[in-house]
Design an enzyme around this catalytic site. Structure first.
Site, PDB file in Angstrom:
ATOM      1  CG  ASP A  89       1.028  -6.698   3.032  1.00 51.89           C
ATOM      2  OD1 ASP A  89       1.466  -8.179   4.134  1.00 51.89           O
ATOM      3  OD2 ASP A  89       0.802  -5.949   3.485  1.00 51.89           O
ATOM      4  CE  LYS A 152      -2.603  -4.699   2.413  1.00 48.54           C
ATOM      5  NZ  LYS A 152      -1.363  -4.023   2.758  1.00 48.54           N
ATOM      6  CE  LYS A 181      -1.759  -4.464   6.228  1.00 48.07           C
ATOM      7  NZ  LYS A 181      -0.392  -4.154   5.762  1.00 48.07           N
TER       8      LYS A 181
END
Length: 223
Positions: A89, A152, A181
């Site tokens: 991430d 995300k 996400k």
């Protein structure tokens, strides 16, 4: 819906000890979460402990500010994968996005995607709480163009977390073939269900066990 398989069980606090991280790893085994999301220093431990279990090892890159150089982010990615990470991430260069420097933002993401190619999923944290809607859309478009697997919402370390409105905007922007996400402030089953209904395909949470057990009293934040 098996909510556990949509959750990245997360522990990213700076003061997390080995004991804290092991607890998260054991919970991930027990509840069969999608992944554990941990700081890079814990990747090898998690990879060793989760061998043979259907739980991915996710770590963070350029975290939490996104202000390290592209070369540093690419190196962090390669190093994490070498130690056993299967998902990364990364945080975008937020300042460059706000400057309108799309080329830098895209290259930053692209180099991480290339470093991870065929070895790890790449999720791009756009830090929605710092962006206008136009900037959120642009960040998502650049992420898709650079080859990211997911976008995300948040690091959980800035001024705000995921909202259903942002998830819906991100899903609309990236379309059906890129993951979205939700992370930051997702503490209850109701929160998680709202995010999924809005278009999230993954949820980052530290209150994962409470979410699965639908136990609001058990919710804590390890971001």
């Amino acid at each position: 819906m098996n909510i556990a398989k949509l959750i990245d069980h997360t522990i990213l606090k700076a003061n997390s000890t080995k004991e804290d991280v092991m607890k998260v790893i054991e919970e991930a085994k027990e509840y069969k979460f999608a992944s554990v999301c941990i700081n890079p220093t814990w990747v090898k431990l998690a990879a060793d402990e989760l061998a043979g279990h259907d739980v991915d090892v996710c770590t963070v890159i350029g975290f939490p500010l996104g202000a390290s150089t592209t070369e540093t982010k690419a190196f962090e990615t390669k190093d994490a994968i070498a130690k056993g990470a299967t998902e990364v991430d990364m945080v975008i260069n937020v300042g460059a996005l706000k400057d309108g420097d799309n080329e830098l933002v895209e290259k930053d993401i692209y180099e991480v995607v290339q470093a991870a190619k065929g070895k790890a999923l790449v999720k791009v944290i756009i830090e929605t709480c710092l962006l206008t809607d136009e900037e959120k859309v642009r960040a998502c478009e650049l992420s898709v163009k650079a080859g990211a697997d997911f976008v995300k919402t948040s690091t959980g370390f800035s001024t705000g977390g995921a909202t259903a409105e942002d998830i819906a905007l991100m899903r609309k922007t990236v379309g059906p073939n890129v993951g979205v996400k939700a992370s930051g402030g997702v503490r209850t089953r109701e929160d998680a269900d709202k995010m999924v209904a809005a278009g999230a395909s993954r949820v980052g949470a530290s209150a994962s066990v409470a979410i699965v057990l639908n136990d609001a009293k058990g919710a804590t934040d390890n971001y």
